[in-house]
Each structure stands twice: as structure tokens, then as C-alpha cells.
Design a protein around this motif. Structure first.
Motif, mmCIF file in Angstrom:
data_model
loop_
_atom_site.group_PDB
_atom_site.id
_atom_site.type_symbol
_atom_site.label_atom_id
_atom_site.label_comp_id
_atom_site.label_asym_id
_atom_site.label_seq_id
_atom_site.Cartn_x
_atom_site.Cartn_y
_atom_site.Cartn_z
ATOM 1 N N TYR A 11 0.785 -1.382 -0.056
ATOM 2 C CA TYR A 11 0.149 0.041 -0.109
ATOM 3 C C TYR A 11 0.901 1.265 -0.036
ATOM 4 C CZ TYR A 11 -3.916 3.019 1.633
ATOM 5 O OH TYR A 11 -4.730 4.260 1.747
ATOM 6 N N ASP A 12 1.926 1.373 0.712
ATOM 7 C CA ASP A 12 2.774 2.660 0.911
ATOM 8 C C ASP A 12 3.530 2.950 -0.424
ATOM 9 O OD1 ASP A 12 4.075 4.363 2.739
ATOM 10 O OD2 ASP A 12 5.704 3.510 1.693
ATOM 11 N N ALA A 13 3.802 1.794 -1.311
ATOM 12 C CA ALA A 13 4.391 2.079 -2.705
ATOM 13 C C ALA A 13 3.571 3.065 -3.415
ATOM 14 C CB ALA A 13 4.800 0.616 -3.061
ATOM 15 N N LEU A 14 2.264 2.899 -3.372
ATOM 16 C CA LEU A 14 1.300 3.592 -4.136
ATOM 17 C C LEU A 14 1.517 5.151 -3.872
ATOM 18 C CD1 LEU A 14 -2.237 1.657 -3.617
ATOM 19 C CD2 LEU A 14 -0.466 1.244 -5.246
ATOM 20 N N PHE A 15 1.905 5.628 -2.626
ATOM 21 C CA PHE A 15 2.082 6.949 -2.684
ATOM 22 C C PHE A 15 3.551 7.295 -2.258
ATOM 23 C CE2 PHE A 15 -1.570 4.948 -0.827
ATOM 24 C CZ PHE A 15 -2.375 5.087 -1.764
ATOM 25 N N ASN A 16 4.443 6.537 -2.376
ATOM 26 C CA ASN A 16 5.834 6.979 -2.002
ATOM 27 C C ASN A 16 6.720 6.449 -2.984
ATOM 28 O OD1 ASN A 16 5.553 8.516 0.711
ATOM 29 N ND2 ASN A 16 4.206 6.728 1.061
ATOM 30 N N SER A 17 6.681 6.171 -4.183
ATOM 31 C CA SER A 17 7.374 5.865 -5.393
ATOM 32 C C SER A 17 7.618 6.902 -6.229
ATOM 33 C CB SER A 17 6.541 4.558 -5.949
ATOM 34 O OG SER A 17 6.412 3.406 -5.140
ATOM 35 N N ASN A 18 8.885 6.796 -6.800
ATOM 36 C CA ASN A 18 9.403 7.681 -7.676
ATOM 37 C C ASN A 18 8.812 7.287 -9.233
ATOM 38 O OD1 ASN A 18 10.962 5.466 -8.834
ATOM 39 N ND2 ASN A 18 12.969 6.292 -7.765
ATOM 40 N N ALA A 65 2.201 10.687 -8.055
ATOM 41 C CA ALA A 65 1.112 11.101 -7.318
ATOM 42 C C ALA A 65 0.081 10.231 -8.187
ATOM 43 C CB ALA A 65 0.584 12.339 -7.485
ATOM 44 N N PRO A 66 -0.578 8.987 -7.782
ATOM 45 C CA PRO A 66 -1.617 8.296 -8.427
ATOM 46 C C PRO A 66 -2.721 9.027 -8.861
ATOM 47 C CG PRO A 66 -1.625 7.624 -6.231
ATOM 48 C CD PRO A 66 -0.324 8.485 -6.457
ATOM 49 N N ILE A 67 -3.458 8.957 -9.956
ATOM 50 C CA ILE A 67 -4.643 9.747 -10.280
ATOM 51 C C ILE A 67 -5.945 8.627 -10.476
ATOM 52 C CG2 ILE A 67 -5.571 11.162 -12.122
ATOM 53 C CD1 ILE A 67 -2.932 12.156 -12.579
ATOM 54 N N PHE A 68 -5.634 7.511 -11.151
ATOM 55 C CA PHE A 68 -6.489 6.504 -11.160
ATOM 56 C C PHE A 68 -6.024 5.299 -10.638
ATOM 57 C CE2 PHE A 68 -8.387 9.581 -14.111
ATOM 58 C CZ PHE A 68 -9.642 9.731 -13.826
ATOM 59 N N ARG A 69 -6.456 4.523 -9.804
ATOM 60 C CA ARG A 69 -6.089 3.178 -9.579
ATOM 61 C C ARG A 69 -7.104 2.098 -9.351
ATOM 62 N NH1 ARG A 69 -5.641 2.217 -3.735
ATOM 63 N NH2 ARG A 69 -6.136 4.011 -2.520
#
Length: 644
Positions: free
Chosen positions: A267-274, A468-472
Motif C-alpha cells: 500500500y505504501d508504495a502507491l504514494f511513496n514511489s518515484n 501521485a496516483p490519479i486513477f488506481r
């Protein structure tokens, strides 16, 4: 979505609007015009990059959506400074279509009026030039689909805020009669949006224009989102034909899940990945890229690692997270918060055996065996035999699962951007026995969903580069589950394909549909179906801080009840913080009322009650149309309630 680092003729908003006829007509070689810009597939592709700027990404560092929905507050010692104007009942009709700003209180929550059609014109400019281009029919259909997608996306925002809005399909000039057109009824606008998206779904290239561009899955994800929004809005606001939109949401969701049936395990990778790592996450269908360059990144990570962090969560939000047995805290056999008799340990018990997403959204409680002040770069643990050994519990839990584990890029103790540790959490402004200048709160719950230590953020120059994810797919699963439940079609198989995949990632036992009855959650609002309550709960925790919360309580027509709750926070013992006179705590009485006596020595932190506040007003479900726009166009009628 590729990042373009040059300006395409000022986004082509100053294109030539009229030229002389005849064979002597010559077009400037150093400027783009409609004739020269909209000719080939490549030229349309170049122009379309500017449309991706509609996605805000990580532009909002203060979580205004969660604040407007009452799950978070702004760090302030007063109700007026902590709550949004929606909650205090102070919404007024703006003079101009701009963001509201309180210049005397810059920390105060802002909200968007945003009656603006510039982006609609930008899209229509492209759409109006497709037919006359030199492209073949397949390319024309593709770019028409791209334009329809972006126009629908923007109109969905306008529809959500204002209801009836003028529907404009072509570029207007100073003589266009549409400039004084009345607002198009909501039902017509919604039909146009759905029609545009369904055309796009059928005609856009399957793979879009390459990696991280709008493609068929992204279009279906927006149909999934819009269908749920409009379908439930119509149901709870007594408008007709809601089922049509709910069915469209279900159909589109199924198509997305057929293509991408699973979520990313971390879950964390969805918001903290380059960008490079985000491109490998199949769950993320579209994301906004950033570069670690001044002005080409964002400030969200830095804001969470400095004294600039202005937001904290409430007990109401934390209470939403399930326990590991899949039950809410009111009925779970493994919830320990109510069993703990030692107040100093109570918050640790509250966080124990909970959904992992809680630990990745709110900083868990901890304390190190260091001084409470000073620049500490190496923390000291309490010895296992120490009476305060419990204070190390969540440091061990998070750190043991960081890196490749479920905790992703997070470690404890939390630190600022200079890597100085915060030695305790909750870390309170009111404390009289030593505090830090960062990661402080009045009520104890600090959001850190977008916190990581790999982003370089030494100064406030908007250079953070986590994507930043926009659609997931996680959101699509929730859309599908809720739409199916609203139509009475939610089954165990749908739960297994949606909710339970999200719960597995959170370390929570799966949902058993047949087990969810009236007594499943003692805190459920009685007018909400028990199963729907659980699906909504899943949405609240999974999509926290991602920009959905305020729209959700508006479409559910739950703003009155949600925004009337008195914000409370972590459970603390005053003596642990030096018994400061400014610290307020509250306890629940047996009848459910709240005791705010100043003689209490321990309890849930609070900073104000809701007494004396005007509160949410019934007409707030729609935003006010700015006065300047009504003056320019006398046919623009105000939304009900704002004409008084």
C-alpha cells in the motif's frame, strides 16, 4: 503522461481567431495557429500534453478534502481556525470565481469556488479542429475520445460543485450567444458527460498514446467514478434515473478489473514511489510525474516532515479502521483499547491489532528513551524490562516491516527533513515538559500517508519527486462494490473480487457478507444499511487523503451528521505531558454524552466543542455561483439558498 518542459505557444490559448481570405494569406513561421497546429496525429499529440495539467496530483499539502469532510482538522486552538467554513456555517457567495483566502488567518482552511471554463475552451479548441485535420478516421476518433475524456473530467468537477452548469461544446467568441446562456440542467449535463465517456471508451486506442497516458482502462476508471457519484447523488438527493449511472459504473468497473484484477501488495508504495517505480505498479492506471527540480516537483513530503504540517486527524477517523479479525472496534474480540486500564498505555492498546492502513496513514504512538528536546539523530530504545517498554511496540512493528515489507518506505521514530527524530508520539503543542518544533498536534494524530525519507527536501522549493496516483484499481474496486450494493446486487463473489483484496493487503480478515447484520457495528448510523456502512468504511480508509472524502459525504447526503461531531483525538494522561493548564481532555459518559470537565486527569484530547457554531446548512450541498459571473450573465441564476 509524459512531462513537457516547454510551453507550446502559451498552451495555444492565443491562437489566431480570424485571418483574411485569399491566396496572399501567410501564416507566421514562429507561431502556432489553428491551421498549423491541428494538422497531424503528432500535432494533436503535442497539444494534448497540456490537457494533463488538469490533474492536481500533490498540489494540496493541507488535506483540505479530509478537513471539509470532518475527518481531519487544521492545527489550531480554536474552532474557527480548525474547521472548514462548511462545518462552521460561514460559507458566503464569493465576489469572483477564485479560491477563498483569509488573509488575516493564512492557516485557515480554504475551499475552491472554481466557476471557471477556461479548460473547457482549451479542450474544445482541439475538438473543433479534428474534422478538418489531415488525420485518418481512426486517428480522428482517438483524439476526439481524448478530448471527450478531458472535457468530461472537468465537467464532472463543475457538476459536482454547482449542479446545473452551462454545457459548451465549441469554442466561443465575443459574439457567441452562448455567453449569456442559462445554466444547463444537471440531468442533461450528466447525460452529456456519460455519452462522451462511453464514446471515448469505444473509440480511444486501447493503449492510449504510450505508457502513462489516457487509455481505455483510464476512461473506464472515470466512468466507474462518475457513474457511482452521479447515481448515488440522484438517489440520496431525490433525482431521477440514478440506476442508469450505477449500472454504467458497474459495467466499466468490471472491464477494468478484467484487465487488472489485483492490487499492488504494498500500500505504501502507491504514494511513496518515484516515477520509475510507479511505472511498474499495475494497480496505478495513471499517475502524475514529478522531477526533483525546483518548481517541477511538489511539497507534500516536506510539509509532513517540518513544522509546516498543519493538519491532524480525529478520533472519528481513527475509529473507522477495522481490527485484524475483520470487525469494527465496537464488536471486535481482539480490540484492546477499551480493556486497557492504564491511561498511559491506552493509545497503544487502541492501535493494537488494527488494519495496517491505519499504521501507514496515521503515525502510531511511540516514545523513545531520549530527552524530549534537542537534535537527536540516533534514538535510544527502552529496555525490555523497563516499565515503559510498551512505548517501543510500534517502532518495532513498523521497522521490522519497512523496506520490502508492508510498511514500505516508513520507519519510526518519525523525523524531520534534517533527519532529527521526534522522540514521542503523540507530540503535543500543549506539553509543558519538552516538545519539538515539528510533527506536533493538539489532538495527537498526525497524518503521514505520503511521508517517506528517500525524497530529498532540504528547502521549501517544490522539488519533491514522489509520483501521485490519479486513477488506481483500488478505487475502481470500491466503486464497483458500492454501486452493486446500492442496486442490491452485492454478493460474496463481488466482495472477494473487491473489498477482500484490499483487506488482504491491510492484514484484515475477509468480509463475510452473510455475517454483516444490524449488530455488526454498534456505532453505525441506523439509517444506513449495515452492509453499505461497511463498504463505505472501506472507502473512507482506503482512499483517505486522496481527494474523495468531501464529495463522498455530499453525495451520501451525510454532511449534517458528519460535520456536527465534536472533534476529539488521542487518549492521554495529562501528567505524562506535565499537566499543562491549556490541555483539555474529555471522556464518554455511560449514556454516550461527552464529559468535558476540567477536573479530568486523562481522556481524549479536544480543543473545542461545537456549541455556538452555525454548522452545515442544507443548501451547502451545492456551491455558490460567484457574483461577478451572475453580473456578466443575467441568465445565471444562483443556487438555492444563496440568493438570500
Amino acid at each position: 503522461m509524459k512531462k513537457i518542459y516547454y510551453i507550446i505557444a502559451s498552451a495555444m490559448t492565443a491562437l489566431c481567431s480570424g485571418c483574411n481570405d485569399g491566396f496572399l494569406e501567410v501564416y507566421p513561421k514562429d507561431q502556432q495557429t489553428e491551421v498549423t497546429a491541428f494538422t497531424t496525429n503528432a500535432s494533436f499529440k503535442t497539444y494534448a500534453w497540456s490537457l494533463y495539467e488538469i490533474f492536481e496530483g500533490y498540489s494540496d499539502t493541507n488535506f483540505s478534502d479530509e478537513i471539509n469532510a470532518g475527518y481531519f482538522i487544521t492545527k489550531s486552538n480554536s474552532a474557527a481556525g480548525s474547521l472548514s467554513k462548511w462545518a462552521t456555517g460561514d460559507i458566503t457567495v464569493p465576489a469572483n470565481p477564485e479560491n477563498y483566502e483569509d488573509t488575516e488567518n493564512p492557516d485557515k482552511v480554504t475551499y475552491h469556488h472554481d466557476w471557471d471554463f477556461a479548460f473547457i475552451r482549451q479542450v474544445n479548441l482541439m475538438l473543433d479542429n479534428i474534422e478538418s485535420s489531415r488525420m485518418d478516421e481512426a486517428d480522428k476518433e482517438h483524439w476526439r475520445s481524448v478530448g471527450y475524456f478531458f472535457r468530461a473530467y472537468r465537467y464532472m468537477e463543475l457538476l459536482s460543485r454547482y449542479g446545473d452548469v452551462p454545457w459548451v461544446e465549441h469554442v466561443l467568441n465575443t459574439h457567441s450567444t452562448e455567453l449569456t446562456m442559462p445554466r444547463t440542467p444537471r440531468v442533461e449535463v450528466a447525460d452529456h458527460i456519460l455519452d462522451n465517456l462511453q464514446y471515448a471508451e469505444s473509440h480511444i486506442r486501447q493503449g492510449g498514446d504510450g505508457n502513462n497516458t489516457v487509455n481505455r482502462n483510464v476512461v473506464n476508471a472515470l466512468i466507474s467514478r462518475f457513474g457511482l457519484f452521479e447515481g448515488t447523488w440522484r438517489k440520496y438527493h431525490n433525482l431521477p434515473d440514478g440506476e442508469k449511472f450505477l449500472k454504467a459504473s458497474i459495467e466499466a468497473s468490471r472491464k477494468v478489473l478484467a484487465a487488472v484484477p489485483d492490487v499492488h501488495p504494498q500500500y505504501d508504495a502507491l504514494f511513496n514511489s518515484n516515477t520509475d517505480n510507479m511505472s511498474k505498479i499495475k494497480e496505478v492506471l495513471l499517475y502524475k510525474e514529478y522531477r526533483n527540480v525546483k518548481g517541477e516537483g511538489h511539497s507534500r513530503v516536506r510539509s509532513l516532515r517540518t513544522g509546516e504540517a498543519r493538519t491532524e486527524a480525529t478520533k472519528d477517523f481513527v475509529d473507522r479502521f477495522l481490527c485484524t479479525d475483520g470487525k469494527p472496534i465496537s464488536t471486535s474480540d481482539v480490540y484492546e483499547g477499551y480493556k486497557e486500564t492504564d491511561g498511559s498505555k491506552k493509545e497503544y492498546a487502541n492501535f493494537r491489532n488494527r488494519d495496517r492502513r491505519l499504521y501507514l496513514t496515521i503515525i502510531p504512538p511511540y516514545m523513545t528513551d531520549n530527552a524530549r528536546s534537542g537534535n537527536i539523530t540516533a534514538f535510544k530504545r527502552y529496555e525490555p524490562t523497563s516499565p515503559k517498554a510498551y512505548a517501543d511496540e510500534f517502532i518495532q512493528l513498523i521497522n521490522a516491516n519497512s523496506g520490502s515489507g508492508w510498511a514500505g518506505n516508513k520507519t519510526l521514530p518519525a523525523s524531520n527533513f534534517k533527519n532529527y527524530y521526534t522522540t514521542r508520539m503523540p507530540n503535543l503543542w500543549q506539553s509543558s515538559n519538552g516538545v519539538w518544533n515539528w510533527q506536533k498536534a493538539y489532538m495527537g494524530y498526525i497524518p503521514w500517508k505520503f511521508y517517506n525519507t528517500w525524497v530529498i527536501c532540504p528547502s521549501n522549493d517544490s522539488s519533491n519527486d514522489s509520483a501521485a496516483p490519479i486513477f488506481r484499481v483500488g478505487e475502481v474496486m470500491l466503486n464497483y462494490a458500492e454501486a452493486a450494493c446500492e442496486l442490491g446486487e452485492f454478493t460474496q463473489s463481488i466482495a472477494d473480487a473487491t473489498i477482500n483484496k484490499l483487506r488482504t493487503r491491510g492484514g484484515v480478515a475477509p468480509m463475510k457478507v452473510s455475517a454483516i447484520t444490524d449488530g455488526w457495528d454498534k456505532y453505525r448510523e441506523p439509517d444506513v444499511n449495515p452492509l453499505l456502512w461497511e463498504i463505505r468504511r472501506e472507502r473512507i480508509v482506503e482512499l483517505a487523503c486522496e481527494g474523495f472524502a468531501f464529495n463522498d459525504i455530499r453525495r451520501w447526503k451525510k454532511a449534517e451528521s458528519q460535520l456536527s461531531k465534536m472533534p476529539m483525538g488521542a487518549y492521554i494522561v495529562k501528567a505524562d505531558y506535565g499537566n499543562p493548564s491549556s490541555m483539555k481532555v474529555a471522556r464518554y459518559n455511560e449514556d454516550g454524552t461527552i464529559n468535558t470537565s476540567n477536573t479530568l486527569k486523562e481522556g481524549h484530547l479536544y480543543i473545542f466543542t461545537m456549541q455556538g457554531l452555525k454548522g452545515w446548512q442544507p443548501h451547502y450541498y451545492l456551491y455558490p455561483v460567484p457574483l461577478s459571473e451572475q453580473a456578466l450573465n443575467p441568465n445565471l441564476t444562483p443556487n438555492p439558498g444563496y440568493d438570500k
